[in-house]
Design a protein around this motif. Structure first.
Motif, PDB file in Angstrom:
ATOM      1  N   SER A  13      13.510 -18.266 -95.905  1.00  0.00           N
ATOM      2  CA  SER A  13      14.265 -17.128 -96.029  1.00  0.00           C
ATOM      3  C   SER A  13      15.485 -17.676 -95.483  1.00  0.00           C
ATOM      4  CB  SER A  13      13.535 -15.982 -95.273  1.00  0.00           C
ATOM      5  OG  SER A  13      14.816 -14.900 -95.200  1.00  0.00           O
ATOM      6  N   THR A  15      18.100 -15.527 -94.745  1.00  0.00           N
ATOM      7  CA  THR A  15      18.928 -14.516 -94.192  1.00  0.00           C
ATOM      8  C   THR A  15      19.378 -14.881 -92.699  1.00  0.00           C
ATOM      9  OG1 THR A  15      17.704 -12.824 -95.305  1.00  0.00           O
ATOM     10  CG2 THR A  15      18.960 -12.019 -93.408  1.00  0.00           C
ATOM     11  N   ASP A  16      18.495 -15.200 -91.992  1.00  0.00           N
ATOM     12  CA  ASP A  16      19.213 -15.341 -90.404  1.00  0.00           C
ATOM     13  C   ASP A  16      19.844 -16.744 -90.362  1.00  0.00           C
ATOM     14  OD1 ASP A  16      17.429 -13.377 -89.560  1.00  0.00           O
ATOM     15  OD2 ASP A  16      15.685 -14.549 -89.201  1.00  0.00           O
ATOM     16  N   LEU A  17      19.255 -17.709 -91.305  1.00  0.00           N
ATOM     17  CA  LEU A  17      20.192 -18.933 -91.481  1.00  0.00           C
ATOM     18  C   LEU A  17      21.710 -18.653 -91.794  1.00  0.00           C
ATOM     19  CD1 LEU A  17      20.671 -21.977 -91.221  1.00  0.00           C
ATOM     20  CD2 LEU A  17      19.671 -22.096 -93.544  1.00  0.00           C
ATOM     21  N   LYS A  19      23.487 -15.897 -91.241  1.00  0.00           N
ATOM     22  CA  LYS A  19      23.868 -15.309 -90.071  1.00  0.00           C
ATOM     23  C   LYS A  19      24.428 -16.311 -89.191  1.00  0.00           C
ATOM     24  CE  LYS A  19      23.392 -11.977 -86.366  1.00  0.00           C
ATOM     25  NZ  LYS A  19      22.565 -11.085 -85.586  1.00  0.00           N
ATOM     26  N   GLU A  20      23.584 -17.200 -88.773  1.00  0.00           N
ATOM     27  CA  GLU A  20      24.041 -18.580 -87.880  1.00  0.00           C
ATOM     28  C   GLU A  20      25.171 -19.270 -88.443  1.00  0.00           C
ATOM     29  OE1 GLU A  20      20.646 -20.982 -87.214  1.00  0.00           O
ATOM     30  OE2 GLU A  20      19.157 -19.230 -86.536  1.00  0.00           O
ATOM     31  N   GLU A  23      28.394 -17.512 -87.955  1.00  0.00           N
ATOM     32  CA  GLU A  23      28.824 -17.499 -86.414  1.00  0.00           C
ATOM     33  C   GLU A  23      29.472 -18.507 -86.178  1.00  0.00           C
ATOM     34  OE1 GLU A  23      25.340 -16.156 -84.430  1.00  0.00           O
ATOM     35  OE2 GLU A  23      25.534 -13.883 -84.956  1.00  0.00           O
ATOM     36  N   ARG A 162      17.074 -27.075 -91.627  1.00  0.00           N
ATOM     37  CA  ARG A 162      16.965 -25.997 -90.596  1.00  0.00           C
ATOM     38  C   ARG A 162      15.561 -25.431 -90.280  1.00  0.00           C
ATOM     39  NH1 ARG A 162      22.771 -23.651 -88.562  1.00  0.00           N
ATOM     40  NH2 ARG A 162      24.270 -25.325 -89.790  1.00  0.00           N
ATOM     41  N   SER A 163      14.962 -25.249 -91.194  1.00  0.00           N
ATOM     42  CA  SER A 163      13.569 -24.881 -91.430  1.00  0.00           C
ATOM     43  C   SER A 163      12.681 -25.866 -90.755  1.00  0.00           C
ATOM     44  CB  SER A 163      13.133 -24.250 -92.455  1.00  0.00           C
ATOM     45  OG  SER A 163      14.023 -23.139 -93.138  1.00  0.00           O
TER      46      SER A 163
END
Length: 209
Positions: A13, A15-17, A19-20, A23, A162-163
């Motif tokens: 997924s 989604t969280d990546l 956002k990171e 930022e 990143r996973s």
């Protein structure tokens, strides 16, 4: 993608990546503007016509740019625009020092015949943030990944890395060979040392791969 002898899959997924990454980019832009007072990173998004799906994508791109401190300029052109007129608009953006990146929203919603390949090749390779100019495509093909890389394949690679999935030595299957996603994705996987199989509409026994 699987390691040798491992046929299991893992759903990733973004989604969280996402956002990171946003930022992190926001901090990068803030630092750049602090080092270069007066600099306002500018992104031009060129749209021909008014397809609703394109409108949605452009709103998302504009918001993402604004959120990280980039000024997004939406240049909406009529369906009646000719190829020559569109190319002239793009050349002016190439020469505009306030514009640092250019995206031409595809597909072109025009009443006239316009060569989309010619359009993407008219975008300066130095401002081609979508990585669709032949110069940038060629760089990816020979393993030069320092320039602009097509965004979706680049996002896929970031998600995989990143996973914690090990790319080097893995077997990767890419479905599709499009200029925008499939082909550059296979090139990126190859240059990260995966063994890549490309499948398309003529591939036989796809389910066995």
């Amino acid at each position: 993608m699987s390691s040798s002898g491992d046929s299991s899959g893992k759903l990733l997924s973004g989604t969280d990546l996402a956002k990171e990454i946003r930022e992190s980019l926001s901090r990068d832009v803030a630092e750049l503007r602090e080092k270069l007072p007066g600099l306002k990173p500018g992104l031009a998004i060129v749209q021909v016509g008014g397809r609703e799906d394109s409108n949605v994508y452009i709103r998302m791109k504009t918001k993402a740019a604004t959120d990280i401190g980039i000024e997004a300029h939406h240049l909406k052109l009529p369906r009646t625009i000719t190829e020559a007129e569109l190319l002239l608009k793009i050349r002016k953006l190439n020469e505009d020092p306030s514009i640092h990146g250019i995206i031409v929203q595809m597909p072109l919603d025009s009443d006239n015949t316009i060569n989309s390949h010619l359009v993407t090749d008219t975008v300066s390779s130095d401002k081609d943030v979508d990585g669709l100019n032949t110069v940038n495509e060629g760089r990816v093909a020979v393993g030069d990944l320092e320039g602009f890389v097509p965004c979706t394949p680049n996002g896929v690679m970031e998600l995989i890395k990143r996973s914690g999935v090990e790319i080097a030595g893995s077997n990767a299957v890419v479905l599709g060979r499009s200029k925008i996603v499939g082909t550059p994705a296979s090139e990126l996987l190859k240059w990260h040392h995966a063994t890549v199989t490309i499948c398309h509409s003529k591939t036989k026994n796809l389910s066995q791969l």
